[in-house]
Enzyme design. Structure first.
Site, PDB file in Angstrom:
ATOM      1  N   HIS A 181       0.833  -1.205   0.000  1.00  0.00           N
ATOM      2  CA  HIS A 181       0.000   0.000   0.000  1.00  0.00           C
ATOM      3  C   HIS A 181       0.867   1.254   0.000  1.00  0.00           C
ATOM      4  CE1 HIS A 181      -3.274  -2.726   0.767  1.00  0.00           C
ATOM      5  NE2 HIS A 181      -4.153  -1.753   0.939  1.00  0.00           N
ATOM      6  N   HIS A 222       0.455  -4.140   9.143  1.00  0.00           N
ATOM      7  CA  HIS A 222       1.899  -4.261   8.947  1.00  0.00           C
ATOM      8  C   HIS A 222       2.599  -3.855  10.238  1.00  0.00           C
ATOM      9  CE1 HIS A 222       2.665  -5.125   4.670  1.00  0.00           C
ATOM     10  NE2 HIS A 222       1.545  -4.461   4.422  1.00  0.00           N
ATOM     11  N   ASP A 226       7.785  -2.366   8.298  1.00  0.00           N
ATOM     12  CA  ASP A 226       7.304  -2.511   6.919  1.00  0.00           C
ATOM     13  C   ASP A 226       7.007  -1.150   6.294  1.00  0.00           C
ATOM     14  OD1 ASP A 226       7.360  -5.148   7.705  1.00  0.00           O
ATOM     15  OD2 ASP A 226       5.197  -5.278   8.019  1.00  0.00           O
TER      16      ASP A 226
END
Length: 287
Positions: A181, A222, A226
């Site tokens: 994302h 996450h 990350d």
């Protein structure tokens, strides 16, 4: 009023037709690059699906972001997805603004060639990273006790190739470092930062990117690492890949060429024809 609306609609339609005439030669030259970039999105999804078979749930790792940010819970996971959807479609629509706007700086085909190059380079690094080490998932469906945390071995190759879309994408596990994302978010924000023209939109886009980062962590989709790794990795990828690509032609008018009065339909058509002739004489390359 009806006459005014009809007149403006006619101008917009002529503008769309003129832009289509400009973009078609570019598309004819760059379609292979665009197709390759789109196909790699499937390969990236396939790689993420594959690592799910290797995922082994375990205790959630100690994380500074989890300690600092309150947990939103699984029932509010949609918030970060809503923000991401807003980012994605806002950028997508902006890339097509030359078809309707009189003020334009980019060519739609060329900007998407560039964006896909940024995405592919970032996603290759992401695939290498999450296959190197599989961390226990932080998301709720990836934790111990969840039926979705581990995938049974596939019965056939077709089961893997279909990646169980969209459920397999939404409920994936193991593809953690770094956030996909955030790859899309940062590529879009960095691209608009360079080629966008509205200052407050640039500032707002950075704010939304920060909010998206915090929401991903608060949603426990996450680990903080990350998101942090995505910020500096994607920024560096965009910087170096951009240096390797030929600069896009600037369509924005110079200070001496700004018309004092709105362009008439005849003038606008003439401008499109002149621009079309320049493109046919030498279509700019992005690589």
């Amino acid at each position: 009023m009806a006459f005014y609306i009809a007149r403006q609609a006619s101008k917009v339609w002529r503008r769309i037709c003129g832009e289509v005439a400009l973009e078609i030669p570019l598309l004819a030259q760059k379609w292979k690059l665009l197709l390759a970039g789109l196909l790699f999105q499937y390969i990236h999804g396939l790689a993420a699906r594959g690592v799910h078979y290797l995922h082994r749930p375990g205790p959630v790792l100690q994380d500074a972001g989890f300690f600092l940010l309150p947990e939103l819970g699984p029932d509010k996971a949609y918030i970060s997805e809503t923000v991401f959807t807003f980012i994605f479609f806002s950028f997508f629509l902006w890339t097509f603004h030359p078809f309707v706007s009189q003020s334009k700086k980019i060519y739609t085909v060329l900007i998407w060639c560039r964006v896909l190059a940024f995405l592919v380079a970032s996603q290759i690094l992401r695939i290498i990273t999450f296959y190197s080490t599989q961390l226990p998932g932080s998301n709720y469906h990836c934790r111990e006790g969840s039926k979705l945390a581990r995938l049974p071995l596939p019965d056939n190759a077709l089961e893997v190739l279909l990646i169980n879309f969209p459920r397999g994408v939404i409920y994936g596990c193991g593809d953690l470092i770094f956030s996909s994302h955030m790859i899309f978010t940062l590529v879009f924000v960095l691209t608009y930062q360079k080629y966008g023209t509205t200052r407050w939109v640039k500032q707002f886009s950075w704010l939304v990117a920060v909010i998206q980062s915090l929401l991903i962590i608060a949603s426990r989709k996450h680990y903080t690492v990350d998101v942090v790794v995505a910020w500096y990795t994607v920024s560096l990828v965009v910087f170096f890949v951009d240096k390797k690509l030929t600069e896009l032609p600037d369509r924005s008018p110079g200070p001496t060429s700004i018309p004092l009065l709105p362009l008439s339909a005849k003038s606008e058509d003439g401008k499109n024809k002149e621009e079309h002739k320049k493109l046919l004489n030498g279509i700019p390359h992005t690589q």
